[in-house]
Design an enzyme around this catalytic site. Structure first.
Site, mmCIF file in Angstrom:
data_model
loop_
_atom_site.group_PDB
_atom_site.id
_atom_site.type_symbol
_atom_site.label_atom_id
_atom_site.label_comp_id
_atom_site.label_asym_id
_atom_site.label_seq_id
_atom_site.Cartn_x
_atom_site.Cartn_y
_atom_site.Cartn_z
ATOM 1 C CB CYS A 9 -28.028 3.522 31.861
ATOM 2 S SG CYS A 9 -28.735 4.869 30.426
ATOM 3 C CG ASP A 16 -30.823 -7.991 -7.047
ATOM 4 O OD1 ASP A 16 -31.269 -7.253 -7.906
ATOM 5 O OD2 ASP A 16 -31.222 -8.197 -6.132
ATOM 6 C CB CYS A 65 -29.679 5.594 25.548
ATOM 7 S SG CYS A 65 -28.655 6.024 27.251
ATOM 8 C CD GLU A 108 -27.118 -5.230 -12.991
ATOM 9 O OE1 GLU A 108 -27.014 -5.029 -14.141
ATOM 10 O OE2 GLU A 108 -28.437 -5.241 -12.346
ATOM 11 C CG ASP A 112 -1.990 -1.033 1.084
ATOM 12 O OD1 ASP A 112 -2.010 -1.808 0.240
ATOM 13 O OD2 ASP A 112 -2.753 -0.997 2.210
ATOM 14 C CB CYS A 121 -31.445 3.839 28.392
ATOM 15 S SG CYS A 121 -30.353 2.548 27.938
ATOM 16 C CE LYS A 124 -36.875 -11.091 -11.779
ATOM 17 N NZ LYS A 124 -36.878 -9.850 -11.924
ATOM 18 C CB CYS A 155 -25.600 4.288 28.414
ATOM 19 S SG CYS A 155 -26.712 2.821 27.947
ATOM 20 C CB SER A 202 -35.753 -4.953 -19.541
ATOM 21 O OG SER A 202 -37.236 -5.247 -20.092
ATOM 22 C CE1 TYR A 211 -2.426 1.859 -6.832
ATOM 23 C CE2 TYR A 211 -3.252 3.264 -5.047
ATOM 24 C CZ TYR A 211 -3.435 2.773 -6.316
ATOM 25 O OH TYR A 211 -4.617 3.387 -6.855
ATOM 26 C CE1 TYR A 247 -24.602 -6.988 -16.466
ATOM 27 C CE2 TYR A 247 -25.628 -6.693 -18.577
ATOM 28 C CZ TYR A 247 -25.597 -6.640 -17.378
ATOM 29 O OH TYR A 247 -26.589 -5.646 -17.002
ATOM 30 C CE LYS A 284 -32.347 -10.365 -14.292
ATOM 31 N NZ LYS A 284 -32.403 -9.519 -13.185
ATOM 32 C CD GLU A 338 -23.680 -13.809 -19.323
ATOM 33 O OE1 GLU A 338 -23.831 -12.406 -18.773
ATOM 34 O OE2 GLU A 338 -23.195 -13.809 -20.607
#
Ligand code: IVH
Length: 661
Positions: free
Chosen positions: A407, A116, A422, A170, A34, A404, A310, A427, A83, A37, A222, A114, A112
């Protein structure tokens, strides 16, 4: 440096940074540290600041930092984004297969996942990313170019400079990022997202790209929407082509020539999907050969050569036996339903979060109700809706307590917050949850310190804050329930080991509102030391690319509290490392002691010191005969004189940097 050299170096740096981005975000195989980089990135930023004319839109420095927009522009899609038709069972898929064969005869399918998420259309001109748009209604979408730039797995430049390429993909939020985001939002009194798709969509539809940058979005592509300069003969070739250009492509796709095998593959994923780190809501079946696709054509809404299978919704019915209130780290009261145990999406569920009193009112949830439950993000059980048909009238309304439960301090609801909180300063619930957060995996990662042990430590008075953990001895622990000699020893060792955990997780562990694990890393990389973060004002914080006003204010407010300063002083006294752990990058300065003096041009004092350490050297504050080099900047004073007197070699910043090459 001449302008020509600067141009060359900028190109080199961009190529190198892009290659590292690709290894890290797309292949998940980083091959530099890191620190190294960050060093490349800083060098590029410096060069671009010095030569603004060299700045390009596709520079990796431009992923964040864009100004907030007033509104999104509209984008007219060159090719309408269609779609897909849906299939819900094997019979629907056999119908689809029959229709396809009637037109093209023998056929090959690609199956493939799908994904979401949120559909995005990305445009590259001459190999350079120029625009991202949402699907919208398929004809016009919103311009989300700035926001998509913050998605690191999206290349800003393709491997080959094709004249024009438009791809569909996606943007999604991994399950674990979704869970974390919602936890943070709940603690901050903000509304939670119902699922990762909403979270991804909400994150991309932010006018301020800094917010998007905080959200750990990822991308799968895709589909080639349109192109000039490349052509593919099949969908499987298209996927390979996209991967070659530097895009992330999901590699779980398979090719079949028999619909029964396609069906078996789709059904296999109904259960297997819970093992994936991201959500899918089905499978997509595509005719593989482009020639066949063209012959099949499309209707006004969807192609005839592809269909979505689906998955059935994963909802189960059960009863709410009771509702109790959990008090979180920031004092937020979360109503939680106790459920008659039921199996959902692969595991038994007996609790579900009800989020807050607004949600309970909106969904009209009562104790005794039968409800449909599902797992948000495949992880967190929640109530979808009440089965009203099963109401008997005996159900009881839930009332948010006014004090609460832990407490007994007053409970308040702040303006524009969904949450009740609270107000108790001491607490026990807040303290306990704060400690549980402190030791959690992404924070100090202290193994063997679960909620039960934390509770006992607090109740027995052995600790009051997380800083007290570092004073615990084996003898203190062996008396606790279910804690033998061996586990006590292991725990003390784990606590001790956490001292070296490093600055980034420690900043996260402090539990400052709006500062998640990612922000912890960002702040650690920038400030390198807790001391520097503690003294930073809002302006200094806002100057960091991804830090927004809410986070900046909350950090300043945290360090303004005497208790916070005391807590950090205690950690420091216990030997907890409060500086950025510098990974050893080379042995270039092994065994050398280097004194830094005066004002440097490119790097701050702390940064140079970190670099010295990262290359095996030791930064020191005073010049002696043992000093190997004095690195002198502008206005160097007595140390420079002393170096001259002792004959210690004096080097410039450039000479120092050259030693590291
Ligand atoms: S193909 C013409 N493939 O699911 C090409 N879509 O209604 C149509 N989706 O919002 C899309 N994963 O964006 C395709 N592997 C995948 C997909 C996928 C997710 C989305 C798509 C659309 C919806 C289908």
């Amino acid at each position: 440096m001449s302008q020509e050299d600067a141009t060359k170096r900028c190109t080199e740096l961009r190529r190198a940074i892009e290659a590292h981005n690709y290894n890290y975000y797309v292949l998940d195989e980083p091959n530099i540290s890191d620190a190294k980089y960050d060093q490349l990135m800083r060098e590029l930023q410096q060069l671009e600041a010095e030569y603004p004319q060299l700045l390009t839109a596709d520079s990796p420095t431009q992923r964040v930092g864009g100004m907030p927009l007033k509104e999104f522009g509209t984008v007219h899609h060159t090719v309408p984004l269609l779609s897909l038709g849906n299939a819900f069972d094997a019979a629907d898929l056999r119908d689809f297969d029959r229709r396809v064969r009637e037109v093209v005869g023998a056929v090959e399918y690609v199956v493939e996942l799908k994904i979401d998420g949120l559909t995005v259309a990305l445009t590259y001109i001459d190999g350079v990313f120029t625009q991202a748009a949402t699907r919208g209604d398929g004809v016009t979408g919103e311009d989300i170019t700035q926001n998509m730039k913050t998605v690191h797995s999206m290349p800003l430049r393709l491997k080959h400079a094709l004249p024009r390429l438009e791809v569909r993909g996606e943007a999604y939020m991994p399950k674990h990022s979704f869970v974390k985001l919602n936890q943070e939002r709940e603690e901050n009194g903000e509304a939670t997202f119902a699922n990762p798709r909403n979270a991804a969509a909400g994150s991309l539809r932010q006018l301020d790209p800094k917010v998007t940058a905080q959200r750990s979005l990822k991308l799968f592509t895709y589909n080639i929407i349109s192109q000039a300069g490349a052509s593919v003969a099949s969908q499987s070739e298209a996927l390979r082509f996209l991967a070659e250009q530097g895009f992330t492509v999901n590699d779980q796709f398979k090719v079949f020539n028999d619909i029964e095998l396609v069906i078996a593959e789709c059904l296999a994923w109904v259960d297997k999907r819970h093992e994936l780190p991201f959500e899918i809501d089905g499978m997509v079946i595509k005719v593989n050969k482009v020639r066949d696709q063209e012959e099949l054509g499309e209707t006004a809404k969807s192609p005839r050569w592809a269909i979505a299978f689906k998955f059935p919704a994963q909802q189960e019915e059960t009863q709410i036996e009771d509702i109790f209130v959990r008090v979180g780290r920031t004092g937020v009261l979360t109503p939680t339903a106790v459920l008659t145990p039921v199996k959902v999406a692969g595991s038994t569920v007996s609790r579900a979060t009800l989020h807050n009193s607004d949600i309970i009112r909106e969904k009209d949830i009562r104790i005794g109700d039968y409800v449909l439950i599902q797992k948000a993000g495949d992880v967190i059980p929640e109530v979808v809706e009440v089965v009203l048909a099963k109401r008997t009238g005996a159900e009881k309304m839930f009332v948010m307590p006014t004090t609460c439960p832990e407490c007994h301090a007053a409970v308040v609801r702040l303006d524009n917050e969904a949450a009740h909180r609270c107000t108790g300063v001491f607490c026990p619930a807040k303290q306990r949850e704060g400690i549980i957060h402190f030791v959690s995996r992404d924070a100090m990662n202290i193994d063997g310190l679960g909620p039960a042990v934390v509770n006992q430590l607090l109740e027995s008075g052995l600790i009051t804050t997380a800083a007290d953990l570092y004073t615990l001895k084996v003898a203190d622990l062996v008396g606790l329930e279910r804690m033998g000699q061996k586990s006590a020893e292991n725990l003390v060792a784990a606590i001790s080991a956490s001292k070296q955990r490093g600055l980034a997780p420690l900043i996260f562990a402090l539990g400052i509102r709006h500062v998640g694990a990612r922000a912890g890393k960002l702040l650690a990389d920038h400030f390198k030391a807790m001391e520097a973060l503690r003294e930073a004002d809002e302006t200094a914080l806002l100057a960091i690319g991804e830090v927004g006003p809410a986070m900046a204010q909350s950090i300043v407010a945290y360090f303004a509290q005497p208790a916070s300063r005391e807590f950090i002083a205690k950690l420091s006294a216990a030997g907890v490392k409060l500086t950025q752990e510098s990974k050893l990058q080379s042995q270039a300065l092994a065994g050398m002691t280097i004194v830094i003096t005066g004002t440097l041009e490119r790097f701050g004092r702390k940064e140079i010191e970190a670099m010295v350490e990262a290359h095996g050297g030791k930064p020191s504050g005073s010049v002696s005969k043992k000093t190997n080099y004095v690195l002198a900047g502008e206005n160097a004073g007595s140390k420079l004189d002393k170096a001259r007197a002792l004959g210690v070699p004096i080097i410039s910043e450039a000479e120092f940097l050259a030693m590291l090459e």
